[in-house]
Design a protein around this motif. Structure first.
Motif, PDB file in Angstrom:
ATOM      1  N   ASP A 110       0.862  -1.188   0.000  1.00  0.00           N
ATOM      2  CA  ASP A 110       0.000   0.000   0.000  1.00  0.00           C
ATOM      3  C   ASP A 110       0.894   1.232   0.000  1.00  0.00           C
ATOM      4  OD1 ASP A 110      -1.752   2.089   0.498  1.00  0.00           O
ATOM      5  OD2 ASP A 110      -2.566   1.228   2.346  1.00  0.00           O
ATOM      6  N   ALA A 113       0.647   3.486   3.058  1.00  0.00           N
ATOM      7  CA  ALA A 113       0.906   2.957   4.399  1.00  0.00           C
ATOM      8  C   ALA A 113       2.167   3.571   4.991  1.00  0.00           C
ATOM      9  CB  ALA A 113       1.050   1.445   4.336  1.00  0.00           C
ATOM     10  N   LYS A 116       5.223   1.317   4.165  1.00  0.00           N
ATOM     11  CA  LYS A 116       5.139   0.823   2.780  1.00  0.00           C
ATOM     12  C   LYS A 116       6.417   0.125   2.328  1.00  0.00           C
ATOM     13  CE  LYS A 116       6.239   5.317   0.829  1.00  0.00           C
ATOM     14  NZ  LYS A 116       5.713   6.490   0.196  1.00  0.00           N
TER      15      LYS A 116
END
Length: 185
Positions: A110, A113, A116
């Motif tokens: 993601d 996020a 990430k």
């Protein structure tokens, strides 16, 4: 690398407990007591520590459904990461279960996020080690997990069997035991 079963009050138990709490955020952890007790009571569930001589190299927690080996947890201490220990543990799991597909969940990649890069590195690690990122995902408590496997085939009934073997009947019994022992939090 030597494989040792995690037994209560042993060095393996203490090493695995410390790494488990360090490597996994609280929302991704079961009670440590629950993990150990389930592995002790349920034959298809294994909790293992990995050692290079006397040095602790990592842990795995698996459930064998007969067709799949579901890898609930794999962790390597921060000081040993990048040395190939995680890959060696996966290789040992494959050697131990040559006729089984190994499955696991990872946080879905993601770009938005906070972690990430960590998510992407984790996916890349498993891809390098012969896993496929399946077009399947699971959402639990708002967290999306992608399913990875050593095979492109997927049987959802067998996948959920791993969770049933680990927790459904056992969980209610364990909660009762933990309440009696005042360990449930």
């Amino acid at each position: 690398m030597e494989i040792r079963t995690v037994r209560p009050f042993s060095r393996e138990y203490r090493n695995a407990a410390g790494l488990y709490r360090e490597a996994f955020p609280p929302e991704q952890r079961y009670s440590y007591f629950f993990l150990w007790l389930t592995a002790a009571l349920r034959r298809p569930v294994t909790f293992r520590g990995y050692y290079d001589g006397s040095e602790f190299c990592g842990l795995s927690y698996t459930v064998d459904t007969g067709r799949y080996v579901y890898l609930f947890y794999l962790a390597v201490p921060a000081r040993r990461r990048g040395r190939g220990d995680g890959s060696e543990i996966l290789s040992l799991l494959r050697q131990r279960h040559p006729d089984r597909t190994i499955l696991l969940d990872v946080e879905a990649p993601d770009p938005a996020a906070d972690n990430k890069e960590q998510r992407q590195k984790r996916v890349e690690f498993y891809l390098r080690n012969g896993f496929y990122l399946l077009d399947r995902q699971v959402e639990t408590e708002g967290h999306v997990q992608k399913i990875m496997s050593t095979s492109r085939e997927f049987d959802s009934a067998e996948y959920w069997k791993a969770f049933r073997l680990m927790s459904l009947k056992t969980l209610s019994r364990i909660k009762k035991v933990q309440k009696l022992l005042h360990l449930w939090r």
